[in-house]
Scaffold this motif. Structure first.
Motif, short mmCIF file in Angstrom:
data_model
loop_
_atom_site.label_atom_id
_atom_site.label_comp_id
_atom_site.label_asym_id
_atom_site.label_seq_id
_atom_site.Cartn_x
_atom_site.Cartn_y
_atom_site.Cartn_z
N UNK A 7 0.84 -1.20 0.00
CA UNK A 7 0.00 0.00 0.00
C UNK A 7 0.88 1.25 0.00
N UNK A 18 1.99 11.02 -10.81
CA UNK A 18 1.18 12.24 -10.95
C UNK A 18 2.04 13.49 -11.00
N UNK A 99 5.67 19.27 5.89
CA UNK A 99 4.25 19.51 5.64
C UNK A 99 3.37 19.02 6.78
N UNK A 100 3.79 17.89 7.37
CA UNK A 100 2.97 17.27 8.40
C UNK A 100 2.10 16.14 7.87
N UNK A 101 2.28 15.78 6.59
CA UNK A 101 1.46 14.71 6.04
C UNK A 101 1.82 13.34 6.63
N UNK A 104 -0.50 11.64 9.81
CA UNK A 104 -1.71 10.82 9.68
C UNK A 104 -1.40 9.44 9.11
N UNK A 108 -1.47 5.68 12.05
CA UNK A 108 -2.11 4.39 11.74
C UNK A 108 -1.12 3.28 12.15
N UNK B 38 -2.17 27.16 -8.72
CA UNK B 38 -1.21 27.60 -7.71
C UNK B 38 0.19 27.08 -8.07
N UNK B 68 2.83 21.23 -3.91
CA UNK B 68 2.38 19.85 -3.74
C UNK B 68 1.50 19.65 -2.53
N UNK B 69 0.71 20.67 -2.19
CA UNK B 69 -0.07 20.44 -0.96
C UNK B 69 -1.57 20.29 -1.19
N UNK C 78 -5.67 15.09 13.72
CA UNK C 78 -4.77 16.08 14.32
C UNK C 78 -5.41 17.47 14.31
N UNK C 81 -4.90 18.94 10.35
CA UNK C 81 -4.68 17.76 9.50
C UNK C 81 -4.08 18.16 8.15
N UNK C 82 -3.05 17.41 7.73
CA UNK C 82 -2.41 17.69 6.44
C UNK C 82 -2.52 16.43 5.57
N UNK C 83 -3.10 16.60 4.40
CA UNK C 83 -3.34 15.46 3.52
C UNK C 83 -2.39 15.49 2.34
N UNK C 84 -2.32 14.37 1.62
CA UNK C 84 -1.64 14.41 0.33
C UNK C 84 -2.59 15.05 -0.67
N UNK C 85 -2.28 16.30 -1.05
CA UNK C 85 -3.21 17.07 -1.87
C UNK C 85 -3.43 16.49 -3.26
N UNK C 86 -2.52 15.65 -3.71
CA UNK C 86 -2.67 15.10 -5.06
C UNK C 86 -3.62 13.92 -5.11
N UNK C 91 -9.57 8.50 -2.57
CA UNK C 91 -8.29 7.79 -2.53
C UNK C 91 -7.66 7.90 -1.14
N UNK C 92 -7.75 9.10 -0.55
CA UNK C 92 -7.11 9.30 0.74
C UNK C 92 -7.71 8.41 1.82
N UNK C 95 -6.84 4.83 1.20
CA UNK C 95 -5.43 4.63 1.57
C UNK C 95 -5.30 4.45 3.08
N UNK C 96 -5.96 5.32 3.84
CA UNK C 96 -5.92 5.21 5.30
C UNK C 96 -6.47 3.87 5.77
N UNK C 129 -6.41 18.89 -2.59
CA UNK C 129 -5.85 20.25 -2.61
C UNK C 129 -6.92 21.29 -2.92
N UNK C 143 -11.27 9.80 7.62
CA UNK C 143 -10.10 8.91 7.67
C UNK C 143 -9.85 8.40 9.09
#
Ligand SMILES: Nc1ncnc2c1ncn2[C@@H]1O[C@H](COP(=O)(O)OP(=O)(O)OP(=O)(O)O)[C@@H](O)[C@H]1O
Ligand SMILES: [Mg+2]
Lengths: 263, 69, 300
Positions: A7, A18, A99-101, A104, A108, B38, B68-69, C78, C81-86, C91-92, C95-96, C129, C143
């Motif tokens: 995963x 991407x 970033x802090x990604x 999360x 897990x 952006x 990339x955010x 959190x 919270x910061x996600x993968x914007x792409x 999907x997010x 994925x979790x 994003x 998530x």
């Protein structure tokens, strides 16, 4: 366990697809690869046209051998190629941290071993594929324009250089996992690689064991099909160092706190 | 000059892939740049960088320009 | 049986305790609020519970019925919270779910369910994003819930939202309460009063008040008088301040709040006091203090 690794690996893979890393890194390596044979081939013509030689002067440069051109290509890879690889991957962990990604993901039930090795295998896969395809381009153009280099020499030299790239990318991953600033990751890994190469060049006797010897071994393989003195020592040592760095990185990453300042 | 042009023409098949790859790099970077509203820094500067700086321009964009955010 | 328990939990940064000797116990099936001002140590405490940071001292025990890595049984949102914007929202979450060990198929089902629950079904194919702050918060909740954790930890789930977004999330939390245990932090008492069963109030790294919501409300509701006059009350106040039926007084220019022992005694005494009448009464009101007053007092 393996499933989770899959995963995480798939996430890396999709991300690189991407943001086009799967496109531009190979393209850059192909361009670097074919540029060397092309410029070697046209070198005399180019100098005559733009070099401002006095009228009637005859330029007498012996055309380079195929092995010389391939060695030159590796030189390009070691400079521009490594720079590009570092820029592409310095943030592989550090970027997520700033970033802090990563929070999360790591909150897990994710094993840090999986998290780091999935990234490691992924960056190795892109870097090595880019190298292979770029090097293939160089070999092909050299064969067409200059001369063919014996297949065995090409393959063995290429394989040894691939090991040097593997070592370098392991270093990039290690620093990226342990340092938050991507700039320091970039300087640190490029600096270490440069230092290793320079030391190997000037004190080869002391540096027999060093991974920094690998690129000169691969060049010698192009020329003669034989590597230099201490070849197996440095190959063996490189494998040991790669394993050691990975173990150390995972250990230190485990010990470090995942969350930084809580703001 | 003539000799060089001649030499290049003889090996046109070898030069063409290089130009094509450069073009691919540029086009993909441009498409990506236009698709994102952006970017790090003004978009039009990135467009200029991508178009006018050969090879390096698109790479600079991919490394530093994408957000990339 | 409590779900998670801490004993003397302490986290020090350069010798300063961000969390100091915290022993708390979260009851299974309950919604618990961790209440405190900025810098109280809420996030630090929650991060220790999730395992993102390691305690300097103290222990954390997760219910023995739920074995193994406790992260398996915890869902976490959190504070920022910061996600993968792409990735897309779908999907997010998926994925979790897979990271938490769900099979691909189960992850997909659970993802759909959660996205409907938080109201992101329409936007599930959009890139994260492009999500707004409120949408990201809801995605964060999705998530956190997707692997059906025993305990959902939400760090200030409503602080960053506008009043409407706030309302939505609070309603959502009320819905969630039916199915799982929730632990959330906030610096607004009102939010805690609205959804929680148990409350812990933290200040400077320490738990200073704890208990069930209704128990606390009962304990801290005291009879009080709000008095307003035309003339200043300072002198009069100092003349009666020693009286035994007064617990506390707070004077703000011409507005006085008196907390008392007993309404009847106090009312008789006050209304019979000729001095008070001379000050020209504007307002005389019997009321009750709330948890809010206590909270404000504690926070100062
Ligand atoms: N990595 C760190 N290094 C030093 N001090 C820290 C660190 N992390 C947190 N602190 C300090 O610990 C204290 C508690 O912080 P914490 O973020 O837990 O508070 P909080 O209750 O979550 O506040 P807020 O409502 O602002 O989110 C603060 O004074 C903070 O500055
Ligand atoms: Mg906080």
């Amino acid at each position: 366990m393996m499933k989770q690794w899959g995963v995480l690996f798939k996430k890396e893979w999709t991300e690189s697809a991407r943001n086009f890393k799967w496109l531009w890194l190979p393209v850059v390596f192909i361009l670097l690869g074919v540029m060397q044979p092309l410029t070697s081939y046209y070198f005399a013509d180019i100098i005559e046209n733009f070099g401002g030689l006095p009228e009637g002067a005859v330029l007498d440069i012996p055309p380079p051998s195929g092995a010389e051109v391939l060695a030159g290509t590796l030189g390009q890879f070691s400079q521009i190629g490594f720079l590009v690889l570092v820029l592409a991957f310095m943030g592989t962990v550090a970027g997520e941290k700033s970033h802090g990604t990563h929070l999360m993901v790591l909150v897990k039930p994710v094993s840090y071993f999986n998290y780091l090795t999935a990234k490691w295998v992924h960056i190795l896969l892109i870097s090595l594929s880019s190298f292979v395809i770029g090097f293939a381009g160089a070999v092909y153009y050299t064969a067409l324009l200059i001369e063919t280099v014996p297949v065995n020499n090409v393959l063995s030299g290429g394989a040894v250089y691939a090991l040097w790239i593997t070592f370098f990318m392991t270093l990039v991953l290690c620093l990226s996992a342990l340092i938050k600033s991507t700039a320091i990751v970039a300087f640190g890994s490029l600096g270490t690689a440069l230092l290793m190469s320079v030391l190997s060049m000037y004190t080869p006797d002391l540096m027999k064991w060093s991974p920094g010897m690998l690129s000169s071994h691969s060049q010698m393989l192009f020329f003669s099909g034989n590597a230099g003195d201490g070849f197996w020592v440095s190959v063996g040592m490189t494998f040991i160092l790669i394993t050691g760095i990975m173990i150390l990185t995972i250990y230190l990453f485990n010990k470090k706190e995942v969350a930084g300042h809580t703001e | 000059m003539d000799e060089l042009t001649q030499a290049l023409q003889e090996n046109w098949a070898l030069i063409a892939p290089v130009l094509i790859l450069q073009a691919i790099l540029m086009v993909v970077a441009l498409i990506d740049c236009f698709k994102h509203d952006k970017t790090n820094g003004p978009q039009w500067i990135w467009v200029l960088v991508i178009v006018f700086i050969n090879i390096i321009g698109p790479i600079l964009y991919f490394v530093f320009g994408r957000r990339n955010d | 049986m409590s779900l998670i328990e801490t004993a003397r939990l302490t986290k020090k940064y350069n010798g300063n305790a961000a969390v100091d000797n915290v022993s708390l116990s979260i009851r299974e099936g309950m919604c618990t609020a961790l209440l405190g001002p900025n810098g109280a140590g809420k996030t630090t405490t929650l991060n220790m519970l999730t395992g993102l940071i390691k305690p300097t001292e103290g222990d954390i025990d997760f219910n023995k019925d739920y074995a193994g890595d406790r992260r398996k049984h915890i869902g976490y949102l959190p504070q920022h919270p910061k996600f993968y914007g792409w990735m897309t929202g779908e999907e997010y979450v998926s994925f979790s779910a897979e990271l938490a060990g769900l099979s691909k198929k189960k992850a997909k089902e659970s993802t759909n369910e959660m996205l409907s629950l938080v109201g992101l079904k329409e936007d599930r194919k959009k890139k994260v994003s492009g999500y707004s702050g409120g949408m990201k918060q809801r995605l964060g909740i999705a998530q956190a819930l997707v692997h059906e954790p025993k305990l959902v930890i939400l760090d200030e789930p409503v602080s960053a939202l506008d009043p409407i977004g706030r309302r939505e999330i609070l309603e959502l939390m009320k819905k969630l309460k039916q199915h799982t245990s929730i632990l959330f932090s906030t610096h607004v008492l009102h939010d805690a009063e609205e959804v929680s069963d148990d409350i812990f109030i933290m200040k400077k790294g320490k738990i200073i008040i704890e208990g069930g919501l209704s128990e606390l409300q009962r304990k801290y509701q005291q009879p009080a008088f709000f008095i307003e006059t035309e003339k200043a009350m300072d002198n009069w106040l100092s003349s009666i301040n020693e009286k035994s039926w007064i617990r506390q007084s707070k004077l703000d220019k011409k507005k006085l709040t008196l907390t008392v022992e007993d309404v009847d005694t106090a009312r008789d005494a006050l209304l019979k006091d000729p001095m008070l009448h001379k000050l020209k009464l504007l307002k005389f009101e019997v009321a009750k203090t709330s948890l809010e007053d206590l909270f404000m007092k504690v926070m100062r």
